[in-house]
Design an enzyme around this catalytic site. Structure first.
Site, short mmCIF file in Angstrom:
data_model
loop_
_atom_site.label_atom_id
_atom_site.label_comp_id
_atom_site.label_asym_id
_atom_site.label_seq_id
_atom_site.Cartn_x
_atom_site.Cartn_y
_atom_site.Cartn_z
CB SER A 89 -0.89 0.04 1.25
OG SER A 89 -1.68 -1.11 1.32
N1 SAH Z 1 -0.08 -5.45 4.04
C1 SAH Z 1 0.67 -5.70 2.83
C2 SAH Z 1 -0.15 -5.35 1.59
C3 SAH Z 1 -0.70 -6.56 1.06
S1 SAH Z 1 -1.71 -6.53 -0.36
C4 SAH Z 1 1.99 -5.01 2.82
O1 SAH Z 1 2.29 -4.25 3.77
O2 SAH Z 1 2.77 -5.23 1.90
C5 SAH Z 1 -2.95 -7.64 0.22
C6 SAH Z 1 -2.48 -9.03 0.52
O3 SAH Z 1 -3.59 -9.76 1.01
C7 SAH Z 1 -1.97 -9.81 -0.69
O4 SAH Z 1 -0.67 -10.27 -0.45
C8 SAH Z 1 -2.96 -10.95 -0.83
O5 SAH Z 1 -2.37 -12.15 -1.30
C9 SAH Z 1 -3.46 -11.10 0.59
N2 SAH Z 1 -4.76 -11.76 0.75
C10 SAH Z 1 -5.84 -11.69 -0.06
N3 SAH Z 1 -6.85 -12.44 0.42
C11 SAH Z 1 -6.39 -13.00 1.58
C12 SAH Z 1 -6.97 -13.90 2.52
N4 SAH Z 1 -8.20 -14.37 2.38
N5 SAH Z 1 -6.21 -14.25 3.59
C13 SAH Z 1 -4.94 -13.79 3.74
N6 SAH Z 1 -4.34 -12.96 2.87
C14 SAH Z 1 -5.06 -12.56 1.80
#
Ligand code: SAH
Length: 239
Positions: A89
């Site tokens: 993000s």
């Molecule tokens: N917080 C992260 C941003 C991640 S983007 C950072 O600081 O880099 C969102 C993430 O959520 C992705 O990696 C995606 O694979 C994950 N995601 C999506 N659905 C999910 C689920 N049901 N359970 C766990 N992770 C999930």
């Protein structure tokens, strides 16, 4: 709640010079100035005031969480690709979610969507006991390596679907979801401690950042502002 300006989800590309090469613990670290500027121009300027949150963002070496090819833009005002169709993000979004989570020292925190591990590291810098779940195995593995290498080995990581939360580690003072859910997963509400806060982007194409606060009487919901996150996948999509 401090007044905030609405953050446009899509921001202009900004170049940030050469990729940083020096580890963040080095007092001569050239990335420190970039982080100071990021916090001043992108975060404080838009109304995030919690000094602990601002300090955490000054400390975490964001460039270590982005792929080589994007390192030169690590401190720019935008989300960045981290592979597998996912993104880290925008710094401002991380700051706002962290401020809304209000997770001080010793707070028990759950993050759904570890991604690069950056948000988890920021929460750990606040002294919170961080748990984080990532559904995509390669990202989970990579985040584990990054976090260990940078000294954030105390974060509890799990690979799997975060839809059901982390019942063995509940209740949580804060739960931060970093992927957009079409509906709020009920287990996440259930796993909030009294006074606990769930910070979650809700919606499909159009999403709103919501805070669900567990109170004595039940729950309060606050809608913060429109956001654009990658979709939460897995169980939450099942009819
Ligand atoms: N917080 C992260 C941003 C991640 S983007 C950072 O600081 O880099 C969102 C993430 O959520 C992705 O990696 C995606 O694979 C994950 N995601 C999506 N659905 C999910 C689920 N049901 N359970 C766990 N992770 C999930």
């Amino acid at each position: 709640m401090p007044v905030r300006h609405l953050a446009p989800a899509l921001l202009a590309l900004a170049a940030c010079g050469e990729p940083p090469r020096v580890p963040s613990s080095d007092p001569e670290d050239p990335t420190r100035a970039a982080r100071e500027r990021m916090v001043a121009d992108q975060i404080e300027a838009r109304g995030v005031t919690d000094p602990a949150v601002l300090d955490a963002l000054r400390r975490v070496p964001r460039h270590e969480f982005v792929p080589e090819a994007w390192r030169g833009s690590a401190y720019a005002d935008q989300p960045l690709p981290i592979g597998h169709g996912q993104t880290i993000s925008q710094p401002y979004t991380v700051a706002v979610m962290t401020e809304l989570a209000a997770a001080g020292p010793g707070a028990r925190v759950l993050e759904i969507g570890t991604g690069s591990g950056y948000q988890a590291a920021v929460l750990a810098e606040l002294g919170a006991e961080v748990h984080s779940i990532e559904i995509l195995a390669p990202l989970a593995e990579q985040a584990r390596r990054t976090l260990e290498r940078l000294g954030y080995g105390g974060i509890a990581l799990r690979q799997g679907d975060g839809y059901g939360g982390w019942p063995e580690a509940a209740p949580f003072d804060a739960i931060v979801v970093t992927a957009a859910a079409p509906v709020v997963p009920p287990a996440l509400i259930d796993q909030l401690a009294p006074g606990g806060r769930l910070v979650i982007p809700v919606g499909d194409l159009f999403q709103e950042l919501e805070v669900h606060r567990r109170t004595e009487e039940g729950y309060e919901i606050e809608r913060v502002f429109p956001v654009r996150f990658v979709p939460m996948t897995g169980e939450v999509r099942k009819p």
